[in-house]
Design an enzyme around this catalytic site. Structure first.
Site, PDB file in Angstrom:
ATOM      1  N   HIS A   1       0.822  -1.221   0.000  1.00 35.07           N
ATOM      2  CA  HIS A   1       0.000   0.000   0.000  1.00 35.07           C
ATOM      3  C   HIS A   1       0.852   1.266   0.000  1.00 35.07           C
ATOM      4  CE1 HIS A   1      -3.163  -2.962   0.649  1.00 35.07           C
ATOM      5  NE2 HIS A   1      -2.364  -3.482   1.558  1.00 35.07           N
TER       6      HIS A   1
ATOM      7  N   GLU B   1      -2.279   0.416   7.800  1.00 28.14           N
ATOM      8  CA  GLU B   1      -1.362  -0.634   7.318  1.00 28.14           C
ATOM      9  C   GLU B   1      -0.157  -0.068   6.574  1.00 28.14           C
ATOM     10  OE1 GLU B   1      -3.235  -3.404   4.661  1.00 28.14           O
ATOM     11  OE2 GLU B   1      -1.394  -4.567   4.362  1.00 28.14           O
TER      12      GLU B   1
ATOM     13  N   HIS C   1       2.740  -7.081   4.486  1.00 25.79           N
ATOM     14  CA  HIS C   1       1.387  -6.563   4.723  1.00 25.79           C
ATOM     15  C   HIS C   1       0.946  -6.784   6.162  1.00 25.79           C
ATOM     16  CE1 HIS C   1       0.058  -5.789   0.483  1.00 25.79           C
ATOM     17  NE2 HIS C   1       1.190  -6.458   0.289  1.00 25.79           N
TER      18      HIS C   1
ATOM     19  N   GLU D   1       1.618 -11.542   6.053  1.00 23.85           N
ATOM     20  CA  GLU D   1       0.519 -10.811   6.704  1.00 23.85           C
ATOM     21  C   GLU D   1       0.781 -10.839   8.207  1.00 23.85           C
ATOM     22  OE1 GLU D   1      -1.946  -9.101   5.473  1.00 23.85           O
ATOM     23  OE2 GLU D   1      -2.406  -9.847   3.457  1.00 23.85           O
TER      24      GLU D   1
HETATM   25 ZN   LIG Z   1      -2.186  -5.273   2.571  1.00 21.65          ZN
END
Ligand SMILES: [Zn+2]
Length: 187
Positions: free
Chosen positions: A10, A24, A79, A141
């Site tokens: 992102h 995030e 992430h 993640e």
């Molecule tokens: Zn993400």
């Protein structure tokens, strides 16, 4: 020379997942900066390129094109999860095989060990950065931003260091990196 492409998820207009006062995009950038610093300062034989070094938004195609054009040996996308669960999981492209599966095993294990995150398992996913990168690729993640306990960890700079350390230790293993040896000052 092992060429690592680091991709903080992102950025810019795309905040990624949000929750508990966190975005995030800021966490992924911090983790990747710490991975870069740790590897560059402590190991030789590694070259690192990042998809972004600030709060900008490179498109997904521009990220994978940059890694492909550079000829990266490994693509690592970082992430933070959302959806109310807890813990850590990692993804590779479905059916990609070796050496990507070994890289996933090694890095996944190092991150779980360094963070103590609940282990949600090693998974496969048809994500752009995994599909369009022409080198082994892994997407991590790191906790759930909308889980109060995970978010408390993600707010702690010491814990962010642990996440970065786990990623870095995994890279050291898969790339067989050697610590920088001090130069002999006596010449
Ligand atoms: Zn993400």
């Amino acid at each position: 020379m092992f060429k690592l492409f680091l991709d903080p998820g992102h950025g810019g207009k795309d905040s990624g997942a949000t929750g508990n006062g966190l975005m995030e995009k800021n966490i992924t950038l911090k983790i990747c900066q710490l991975i870069r610093d740790r590897l560059q300062n402590e190991y030789e034989g590694i070259d690192i390129l990042m998809s972004r070094t600030g709060d900008s938004y490179p498109t997904l195609p521009s990220r994978t094109e940059k890694a492909n054009a550079w000829g990266a040996d490994f693509y690592l996308s970082v992430h933070v999860n959302s959806g109310g669960a807890t813990g850590f999981e990692s993804f590779i492209y479905p059916g990609v095989g070796q050496p990507t599966t070994s890289y996933q095993n090694t890095i996944h294990q190092e991150i779980v060990k360094a963070t103590g995150f609940y282990d949600r398992g090693k998974k496969q996913g048809d994500f752009h950065v995994l599909r369009e990168s022409r080198m082994p690729a892994l997407l991590t993640e790191n906790g759930f931003i909308d889980n109060i306990e995970d978010a408390a960890k993600l707010k702690d700079p010491n814990f962010i260091e642990k996440i970065a350390k786990g990623h870095a230790q995994g890279i050291v293993k898969i790339a067989n990196l050697k610590p920088i040896t001090p130069k002999d000052s006596a010449g």
